[in-house]
Design a protein around this motif. Structure first.
Motif, PDB file in Angstrom:
ATOM      1  N   LYS A  23       0.836  -1.192   0.000  1.00  0.00           N
ATOM      2  CA  LYS A  23       0.000   0.000   0.000  1.00  0.00           C
ATOM      3  C   LYS A  23       0.874   1.247   0.000  1.00  0.00           C
ATOM      4  O   LYS A  23       1.982   1.238   0.550  1.00  0.00           O
ATOM      5  N   SER A  24       0.372   2.313  -0.582  1.00  0.00           N
ATOM      6  CA  SER A  24       1.115   3.573  -0.549  1.00  0.00           C
ATOM      7  C   SER A  24       0.991   4.195   0.842  1.00  0.00           C
ATOM      8  O   SER A  24       0.019   3.948   1.571  1.00  0.00           O
ATOM      9  N   ALA A  25       1.988   4.998   1.183  1.00  0.00           N
ATOM     10  CA  ALA A  25       1.963   5.649   2.487  1.00  0.00           C
ATOM     11  C   ALA A  25       0.718   6.527   2.632  1.00  0.00           C
ATOM     12  O   ALA A  25       0.087   6.563   3.686  1.00  0.00           O
ATOM     13  N   ARG A  26       0.336   7.238   1.597  1.00  0.00           N
ATOM     14  CA  ARG A  26      -0.838   8.113   1.665  1.00  0.00           C
ATOM     15  C   ARG A  26      -2.115   7.300   1.890  1.00  0.00           C
ATOM     16  O   ARG A  26      -2.974   7.682   2.686  1.00  0.00           O
ATOM     17  N   ALA A  27      -2.231   6.165   1.199  1.00  0.00           N
ATOM     18  CA  ALA A  27      -3.414   5.317   1.363  1.00  0.00           C
ATOM     19  C   ALA A  27      -3.490   4.771   2.781  1.00  0.00           C
ATOM     20  O   ALA A  27      -4.584   4.689   3.376  1.00  0.00           O
ATOM     21  N   VAL A  28      -2.348   4.407   3.343  1.00  0.00           N
ATOM     22  CA  VAL A  28      -2.319   3.890   4.720  1.00  0.00           C
ATOM     23  C   VAL A  28      -2.779   4.972   5.690  1.00  0.00           C
ATOM     24  O   VAL A  28      -3.596   4.728   6.586  1.00  0.00           O
ATOM     25  N   LEU A  29      -2.276   6.175   5.519  1.00  0.00           N
ATOM     26  CA  LEU A  29      -2.629   7.267   6.423  1.00  0.00           C
ATOM     27  C   LEU A  29      -4.084   7.688   6.248  1.00  0.00           C
ATOM     28  O   LEU A  29      -4.764   8.040   7.226  1.00  0.00           O
ATOM     29  N   ASP A  30      -4.586   7.649   5.030  1.00  0.00           N
ATOM     30  CA  ASP A  30      -5.988   8.012   4.787  1.00  0.00           C
ATOM     31  C   ASP A  30      -6.951   7.042   5.459  1.00  0.00           C
ATOM     32  O   ASP A  30      -8.061   7.421   5.839  1.00  0.00           O
ATOM     33  N   SER A  31      -6.531   5.784   5.598  1.00  0.00           N
ATOM     34  CA  SER A  31      -7.417   4.781   6.202  1.00  0.00           C
ATOM     35  C   SER A  31      -7.184   4.618   7.698  1.00  0.00           C
ATOM     36  O   SER A  31      -7.884   3.845   8.357  1.00  0.00           O
ATOM     37  N   ALA A  32      -6.212   5.345   8.263  1.00  0.00           N
ATOM     38  CA  ALA A  32      -5.909   5.232   9.695  1.00  0.00           C
ATOM     39  C   ALA A  32      -7.053   5.811  10.519  1.00  0.00           C
ATOM     40  O   ALA A  32      -7.700   6.773  10.118  1.00  0.00           O
ATOM     41  N   ARG A  33      -7.297   5.217  11.685  1.00  0.00           N
ATOM     42  CA  ARG A  33      -8.315   5.702  12.612  1.00  0.00           C
ATOM     43  C   ARG A  33      -7.740   5.743  14.028  1.00  0.00           C
ATOM     44  O   ARG A  33      -7.328   4.727  14.539  1.00  0.00           O
ATOM     45  N   PRO A  34      -7.672   6.947  14.662  1.00  0.00           N
ATOM     46  CA  PRO A  34      -8.057   8.227  14.084  1.00  0.00           C
ATOM     47  C   PRO A  34      -7.042   8.683  13.032  1.00  0.00           C
ATOM     48  O   PRO A  34      -5.850   8.383  13.137  1.00  0.00           O
ATOM     49  N   LYS A  35      -7.546   9.389  12.053  1.00  0.00           N
ATOM     50  CA  LYS A  35      -6.695   9.833  10.954  1.00  0.00           C
ATOM     51  C   LYS A  35      -5.811  10.984  11.423  1.00  0.00           C
ATOM     52  O   LYS A  35      -6.290  11.913  12.088  1.00  0.00           O
TER      53      LYS A  35
END
Length: 340
Positions: free
Chosen positions: A268-280
């Motif tokens: 996964k791309s770093a941006r995609a990982v961070l976008d799906s993180a909770r809490p973001k």
């Protein structure tokens, strides 16, 4: 004998089983002690609080003449209404007059406020043993009770909050209930028009730059920026933020990087990982977090976790060296990031 547990106090305040007698709010959280006494008095005052006859004493003024408490409790209200006596900073000098009143308060509610009392304290023991007595322990909020209080306050006011508002507030606020209530009232008033609240709003209104300094420490350490780290540490420590708290937040930060790094290694791309993180992570930090994910490998993050664990252990064994350990550890991690 009625000795309530701390988690039972809120339920008791919602529907007290006594309307007269001796009520003792005590504990190390002075703000919560005062709030508990105030909530109880509001309930005991009935549907017309203005009609209640509330007399307020400070404990020291009764120490020299404790008999005044008996006189006040036995006197007849000139204007009718519920008779309530509130005593702030109550002490052991009141044990004797309260012993006389505990079995026959004459319809009067005596609400006492005290500090942290041991089970053997005479005042606490008297109230807990009295048939018409209720002792209400007030201990600092846990993460769970603090979170529930925040959500309840915002929900009651119809305010929609971003997912990172409550974690940010938890990082900023201590466990004193009075301070928490005051900050929540300020935020609620601020968001009354828009009915929305963001992390930026919280930082602007409540942080006193403390949370901003913490974020700066996390990102400077993870990003390998030694100069920024030094400035952020100086700001945080000048704001009296505990070094052990900072180590705990660094541990959480690097644990999150390690979890996200697994996803990055799986494609996964770093941006995609961070976008799906909770809490973001807050949008203002996304770029820096992406950089940190590129800088740190899984083995390096494992080493960082071990180093933070050792630092935490060192500060617990030798609290006087907490600041030294914090500075040494963060600089070492910063240099690890800078060499990748």
């Amino acid at each position: 004998m009625t000795a309530l547990k701390a988690h039972e106090v809120a339920r008791f305040l919602a529907r007290p089983d006594l309307s007269e007698g001796i009520f003792l709010a005590y504990g190390p959280d002075g703000g919560l002690v005062r709030e508990t006494a105030q909530r109880l008095i509001r309930y005991l005052s009935g549907e017309d609080p203005a009609a209640a006859n509330v007399t307020i004493f400070d404990g020291p003024e009764l120490d020299a003449e404790p008999g005044r408490l008996i006189t006040e409790a036995r006197s007849v209200s000139l204007f009718g209404g519920k008779r309530i006596i509130r005593v702030r900073s109550a002490g052991k000098a009141l044990v004797m007059p309260l012993t006389e009143l505990r079995d026959d308060p004459g319809g009067t509610a005596i609400v006492l406020e005290a500090g942290n009392l041991t089970p053997r304290d005479a005042l606490r023991a008297l109230v807990e043993a009295a048939r018409l007595g209720r002792a209400l322990p007030c201990y600092p909020d846990t993460d769970e009770t603090l979170t529930n209080l925040m959500r309840e306050s915002f929900n009651q006011s119809g305010i929609r909050i971003d997912t990172d508002v409550i974690p940010t507030l938890r990082d900023i606020l201590g466990n004193d209930r009075e301070i928490t209530r005051r900050e929540l009232e300020k935020l609620t008033l601020y968001a009354a028009g828009t009915k929305t609240l963001t992390r930026e709003d919280v930082l602007t209104l409540c942080a006193d730059n403390g949370a901003l300094a913490i974020d700066a420490i996390l990102d400077a350490t993870g990003g390998g920026h030694a100069e920024k780290l030094e400035m952020a540490l100086n700001r945080a420590l000048a704001a009296s933020i505990n070094p052990q708290q900072l180590l705990a937040m660094l541990t959480s930060h690097f644990a999150a990087l390690r979890r996200w790094r697994v996803d990055v290694d799986n494609g996964k791309s770093a941006r995609a990982v961070l976008d799906s993180a909770r809490p973001k992570p807050h949008f203002s930090r996304i770029g820096q977090m992406e950089q940190q994910l590129r800088l740190w490998s899984e083995p390096a993050l494992a080493m960082a976790a071990d180093r933070l664990l050792q630092a935490t252990s060192d500060t617990r064994r030798k609290p006087a060296l907490s600041e030294t350990v914090l500075r040494r550890t963060t600089l070492a991690l910063c240099m690890m990031a800078a060499t990748h």
